[in-house]
Design a protein around this motif. Structure first.
Motif, short mmCIF file in Angstrom:
data_model
loop_
_atom_site.label_atom_id
_atom_site.label_comp_id
_atom_site.label_asym_id
_atom_site.label_seq_id
_atom_site.Cartn_x
_atom_site.Cartn_y
_atom_site.Cartn_z
N LYS A 150 -25.55 -36.67 -9.92
CA LYS A 150 -26.35 -37.68 -10.78
C LYS A 150 -26.01 -37.37 -12.31
O LYS A 150 -25.99 -38.52 -12.90
N LYS A 151 -25.70 -36.49 -12.48
CA LYS A 151 -25.41 -35.80 -14.05
C LYS A 151 -24.14 -36.54 -14.34
O LYS A 151 -23.71 -37.41 -15.41
N ALA A 153 -22.72 -39.53 -12.90
CA ALA A 153 -22.94 -40.79 -13.02
C ALA A 153 -23.72 -41.21 -14.24
O ALA A 153 -23.46 -42.31 -14.86
N GLU A 154 -24.73 -40.48 -14.50
CA GLU A 154 -25.66 -40.81 -15.74
C GLU A 154 -24.78 -40.68 -17.05
O GLU A 154 -24.91 -41.63 -17.92
N THR A 155 -23.82 -39.77 -17.01
CA THR A 155 -22.86 -39.53 -18.23
C THR A 155 -21.96 -40.86 -18.50
O THR A 155 -22.11 -41.38 -19.60
N TYR A 157 -22.46 -43.87 -16.97
CA TYR A 157 -23.35 -45.15 -17.00
C TYR A 157 -24.13 -45.39 -18.56
O TYR A 157 -24.07 -46.28 -18.97
N ASN A 158 -24.34 -44.02 -19.11
CA ASN A 158 -24.96 -44.12 -20.30
C ASN A 158 -24.08 -44.42 -21.24
O ASN A 158 -24.45 -45.27 -22.30
N ASP A 161 -23.34 -48.45 -21.02
CA ASP A 161 -24.56 -49.14 -21.56
C ASP A 161 -24.72 -49.25 -23.06
O ASP A 161 -25.26 -49.81 -23.82
N LYS A 172 -29.17 -51.76 -12.68
CA LYS A 172 -29.61 -50.38 -12.87
C LYS A 172 -30.17 -49.75 -11.82
O LYS A 172 -29.63 -48.61 -11.35
N GLU A 173 -31.25 -50.35 -11.05
CA GLU A 173 -31.74 -49.25 -10.04
C GLU A 173 -31.10 -49.14 -8.58
O GLU A 173 -31.27 -48.44 -7.95
N ARG A 175 -27.52 -48.77 -8.94
CA ARG A 175 -25.92 -48.29 -9.20
C ARG A 175 -25.58 -47.34 -8.39
O ARG A 175 -26.53 -46.21 -8.27
N ILE A 177 -23.86 -43.94 -7.38
CA ILE A 177 -23.29 -42.49 -7.97
C ILE A 177 -22.14 -42.09 -7.69
O ILE A 177 -21.73 -41.02 -7.98
#
Length: 245
Positions: A150-151, A153-155, A157-158, A161, A172-173, A175, A177
């Protein structure tokens, strides 16, 4: 249900599973379009899932499935071996004749004749799969892998964006990982080949999107470390900086 109307960029919602079907089959992660089913589905009939590309990346309630299967080559081991998690009552339950090799009863120890292997197994891929599973366990199991994934993917995707040069393709919901898909932002489409060459020069490998959709795809499976994601983010930031007017 289908998301074809928006080029498969979301997971269909609000569909009804027919209760007169023999089973309901899903593929939990779409590697081409970068979408993923993030929660275990409550199905009124036997649920069968292809988890080739996201098995071991997150916790799964195995009891909700009649069978989970997939190729090992994404998160579990090298190509050449598959995994199957199957409910015992489904073994040998097919109403039509099956070739011996594709009948799970042939390979299940309690059902196999003379308790003997039907075929010579691919020993090396199975060994590597075992070593990989031990490694996942040593990291803290699927719960720990999920936190790490998750970390990562968030890195990424952020950055997609935030970055004016790129845009994500999946809603987004939904996406994934595991497979982060993105394209050049409107107005920058002509820079796709340039960014691909720039990324290659910076040591990025395998970010070209699937041949059927184009764009870019970063596959950040369990074996991909956070440092690799950080390197891609830095590459994207540098490319943006070079093209800011």
């Amino acid at each position: 249900a289908s998301s074809e109307d928006k080029n498969y960029t979301y997971i269909p919602k609000g569909y009804k599973i027919p209760t007169d079907a023999d089973y309901f089959h899903i593929t939990t992660n779409n590697t081409i379009y970068g979408t993923e089913i993030h929660e275990d589905i409550d199905s009124p009939i036997t649920l069968v899932a292809d988890m080739s590309s996201d098995i071991m990346s997150r916790p799964v309630d195995v009891k909700k499935y009649g069978m989970i299967y997939g190729g090992a080559q994404k998160n579990v081991g090298p190509a050449g071996v598959t995994f199957v998690i199957i409910r015992k009552d489904l073994i040998g339950s097919s109403e039509r004749p099956l070739q011996t090799m594709v009948n799970y009863a042939t390979h299940y120890p309690e059902e196999a004749r003379n308790h003997s292997m039907f075929n010579t197994p691919p020993v090396l891929p199975i060994f590597v799969m075992h070593e990989t599973l031990k490694w996942v366990k040593a990291q803290g199991g699927v719960e720990a892998m999920y936190k790490i994934n998750k970390k990562k993917a968030e890195t990424l995707y952020n950055e997609i964006d935030r970055n004016s040069m790129f845009v994500g393709t999946a809603v987004k919901e939904d996406r994934s990982i595991m497979n982060v898909c993105f394209v050049m932002a409107p107005g920058h489409e002509d820079l796709e080949a340039e960014f691909m060459a720039f990324a290659k020069e910076k040591g990025m490998v395998g970010i070209k999107g699937h041949r059927s959709v184009g764009g870019f795809r970063a596959s950040i499976y369990n074996a991909c470390p956070q440092e690799s994601v950080d390197a891609l983010v830095a590459c994207m930031q540098e490319f943006e900086k070079n093209h800011k007017k």
